[in-house]
Design a protein around this motif. Structure first.
Motif, mmCIF file in Angstrom:
data_model
loop_
_atom_site.group_PDB
_atom_site.id
_atom_site.type_symbol
_atom_site.label_atom_id
_atom_site.label_comp_id
_atom_site.label_asym_id
_atom_site.label_seq_id
_atom_site.Cartn_x
_atom_site.Cartn_y
_atom_site.Cartn_z
ATOM 1 N N TYR A 27 0.829 -1.206 0.000
ATOM 2 C CA TYR A 27 0.000 0.000 0.000
ATOM 3 C C TYR A 27 0.859 1.250 0.000
ATOM 4 C CZ TYR A 27 -3.546 3.282 1.745
ATOM 5 O OH TYR A 27 -4.402 4.347 1.895
ATOM 6 N N LYS A 29 1.204 4.582 1.466
ATOM 7 C CA LYS A 29 0.693 5.312 2.626
ATOM 8 C C LYS A 29 1.242 6.719 2.663
ATOM 9 C CE LYS A 29 0.364 4.952 7.668
ATOM 10 N NZ LYS A 29 0.304 6.371 7.808
ATOM 11 N N CYS A 38 -7.410 2.344 4.303
ATOM 12 C CA CYS A 38 -6.688 2.092 3.062
ATOM 13 C C CYS A 38 -7.600 2.460 1.909
ATOM 14 C CB CYS A 38 -6.309 0.619 2.932
ATOM 15 S SG CYS A 38 -4.957 0.095 3.953
ATOM 16 N N ILE A 43 -3.833 0.825 -3.255
ATOM 17 C CA ILE A 43 -3.338 -0.540 -3.054
ATOM 18 C C ILE A 43 -2.595 -0.966 -4.310
ATOM 19 C CG2 ILE A 43 -3.981 -2.948 -2.698
ATOM 20 C CD1 ILE A 43 -6.374 -1.911 -1.035
#
Length: 83
Positions: A27, A29, A38, A43
């Protein structure tokens, strides 16, 4: 409310099930805080067969929701760990 930034963050984290340590996602972030949600568009790799359920131990780790008009997974506290 404002939508998440269109420019993807450069920091990549791996998200694991806290129960069996199975890798769930790779992922992108943003920020330094804890992993609370999320966004699906961030992703990179998804290792789950069924959304929000760990394929190894079959426990639910998140809930599907809409955050700021964008589809996302809202993490359940203590169910996932990120590295």
């Amino acid at each position: 409310m404002a939508k998440p930034n269109k420019k993807q963050p450069s920091k990549t984290v791996e998200i694991f099930c806290n129960n069996c340590k199975f890798q769930l996602f790779k992922y992108r972030k943003g920020g330094k805080g804890a992993l609370v949600k999320c966004f699906k568009e961030r992703i990179i790799e998804d290792f789950t067969q069924e959304p929000c359920v760990c394929p190894n131990c079959e426990k639910e780790f998140a809930r599907e929701t809409i955050i700021r008009g964008v589809p996302a997974f809202k993490m359940i506290g203590g169910k996932v760990v990120s590295r």
